[in-house]
Design a protein around this motif. Structure first.
Motif, short mmCIF file in Angstrom:
data_model
loop_
_atom_site.label_atom_id
_atom_site.label_comp_id
_atom_site.label_asym_id
_atom_site.label_seq_id
_atom_site.Cartn_x
_atom_site.Cartn_y
_atom_site.Cartn_z
N VAL A 1 0.75 -1.23 0.11
CA VAL A 1 0.04 0.02 -0.04
C VAL A 1 0.97 1.28 0.03
N VAL A 2 0.37 2.33 -0.79
CA VAL A 2 1.18 3.40 -0.84
C VAL A 2 0.12 4.42 -0.33
N CYS A 3 0.16 5.32 0.68
CA CYS A 3 -0.68 6.05 1.35
C CYS A 3 -0.26 7.40 1.07
N VAL A 4 -1.18 8.30 0.49
CA VAL A 4 -0.73 9.55 0.01
C VAL A 4 -1.57 10.60 0.79
N THR A 5 -1.10 11.35 1.60
CA THR A 5 -1.56 12.21 2.66
C THR A 5 -1.30 13.71 2.28
N ASP A 6 -1.99 14.52 2.85
CA ASP A 6 -1.71 16.06 2.87
C ASP A 6 -1.25 16.51 4.05
N LEU A 7 -0.93 15.55 5.21
CA LEU A 7 -0.57 15.83 6.46
C LEU A 7 0.88 16.19 6.29
N PRO A 8 1.43 17.25 6.85
CA PRO A 8 2.88 17.51 6.73
C PRO A 8 3.38 16.65 7.91
N MET A 9 4.68 16.04 7.27
CA MET A 9 5.32 15.10 8.32
C MET A 9 6.99 15.69 8.24
N ARG A 10 7.45 15.67 9.37
CA ARG A 10 8.86 16.35 9.79
C ARG A 10 9.44 15.41 10.66
N SER A 11 10.95 15.54 10.54
CA SER A 11 11.86 14.91 11.56
C SER A 11 12.95 16.02 11.91
N GLY A 12 12.46 16.57 13.16
CA GLY A 12 13.43 17.91 13.52
C GLY A 12 13.13 18.86 12.49
N LYS A 13 14.18 19.46 11.84
CA LYS A 13 13.92 20.55 10.95
C LYS A 13 13.65 20.14 9.42
N ARG A 14 13.68 18.76 9.37
CA ARG A 14 13.79 18.44 7.67
C ARG A 14 12.38 17.79 7.63
N ALA A 15 12.10 18.19 6.25
CA ALA A 15 10.60 17.66 6.05
C ALA A 15 10.52 16.45 5.34
N ILE A 16 9.78 15.49 5.98
CA ILE A 16 9.79 13.98 5.17
C ILE A 16 8.77 13.98 4.19
N MET A 17 9.38 13.57 2.83
CA MET A 17 8.43 13.50 1.79
C MET A 17 7.91 11.99 1.97
#
Length: 361
Positions: free
Chosen positions: A62-78
């Motif tokens: 499964v590939v979940c596509v979401t508009d929820l922003p995800m971050r790890s510290g100051k780096r944006a998770i794609m």
């Protein structure tokens, strides 16, 4: 937007995987629209739902596509991948505002291919470099994070900047033009008045270029600021934990850009209408008696420019007739409004009943 990107991904992914894996195995992709739950730092809520749907429909992964922003510290998770669950979670805001279809397809294909092939190569190894899609080189960073439940992660080198652009795009700031009737009606009404005012004609042709530009920028700033302040769209930054302060700054930056672009679209549309109206209503013979120099094409651009600036400021007053909820609905997407409401409720719960009583008294 996640639904549209999901449909595009279902079209592109089979061919991308065929090219990536260099095999004749046929691939099939199906789309299921499901409201993904807010997730914790490990995205377990999304992945658990994905596992349930995988078992229900008999899918391989499964590939979940979401508009929820995800971050790890100051780096944006794609995107994050869990090979044992056979689930990939793709976060659209981290992709920014341009070329979403191509970039999302490349990232999803990379991680799905990694699931299909046994083992996740260590970052920097020869196998890791061989598996990397060319479109990801230099733009995105693929890594193996030290985090339970995440076997591979792709993040943006632009970090928060790309995340901010993605959040603004998700809000679709161009909707502001026709969603707020109060500012729109006020701006049009006052523009009609100013367009027939000879003093405005004289000012527009005698003011220097930098003053006219300053008037336009000032009008955009006034209306944007008025919408934010009057309708309480600004998130307080002080007296919050460090992580929440960073989130509040991100929310405020998104608000400024979303409303600033929305007001700019309104200004551009109003300027176009005023230009057409000036060509129809103001004959050169009438203008010649009031403007400095000869009437030219520039005259029919300068007058609407100043008229639009004045009308935009008047439109800010008209926004006072809009409710706070209507402005939030016009400015932010549904998920963005939900995130902001949850963010505020969390802050209010932490303040406790005593501070809440003092504020209400």
């Amino acid at each position: 937007m996640p639904v549209l990107i999901g449909e595009q991904l279902a079209e592109d992914l089979p061919q991308l995987l065929t090219d990536q894996l260099d095999s004749e195995q046929p691939w099939d992709a199906q789309v299921l629209r499901e409201r993904l739950p807010p997730s914790d730092s490990h995205h377990t809520a999304m992945m658990e739902l994905a596992e349930d749907k995988m078992a229900e429909h008999g899918w391989d992964m499964v590939v979940c596509v979401t508009d929820l922003p995800m971050r790890s510290g100051k780096r944006a998770i794609m995107a994050d991948m869990n090979s044992s669950r056979r689930v990939v979670v793709v976060s659209l805001p981290a992709f920014g505002a341009m070329a979403l279809r191509r970039r999302v397809g490349a990232v999803a294909a990379q991680l799905v291919a990694d699931i299909h092939r046994p083992g996740t190569p260590q970052e920097g190894s020869a196998q890791h470099r061989q598996r990397r899609l060319p479109v990801l080189s230099g733009r995105f960073r693929r890594q193996t994070p030290d985090q339970p439940g995440v076997d591979a992660r792709i993040s943006s080198r632009w970090g928060v900047a790309r995340l901010l652009l993605g959040m603004v795009r998700a809000n679709r700031p161009w909707r502001l033009v026709w969603s707020l009737t109060g500012p729109l009606v006020g701006a049009f009404a006052f523009s009609a008045f100013y367009l027939l005012n000879s003093t405005v004609w004289e000012m527009s042709t005698t003011l220097s270029a930098w003053r006219l530009v300053l008037a336009a920028v000032g009008a955009l700033t006034v209306m944007t600021g008025w919408l934010i302040v009057y309708h309480q769209l600004w998130e307080p930054v002080g007296e919050r934990p460090r992580v929440e302060r960073e989130q509040a700054v991100l929310f405020n930056a998104t608000t400024i850009l979303t409303l600033g672009l929305g007001v700019a679209f309104l200004y551009a549309g109003l300027f176009a209408v005023n230009t057409v109206a000036s060509l129809v209503l103001l004959s050169p013979d009438i203008l010649q008696s009031y403007v400095a120099g000869q009437v030219s094409v520039g005259t029919y651009l300068l007058i609407p420019l100043l008229v639009t600036a004045a009308g935009t400021v008047a439109g800010a007053i008209g926004s006072g007739f809009e409710s706070e909820e209507s402005v939030r609905t016009a400015a932010f997407s549904l998920r963005e409004r939900e995130r902001r409401e949850a963010f505020r409720e969390k802050h209010e719960r932490r303040q406790g009943p005593l501070e809440g009583d003092e504020e209400g008294s």
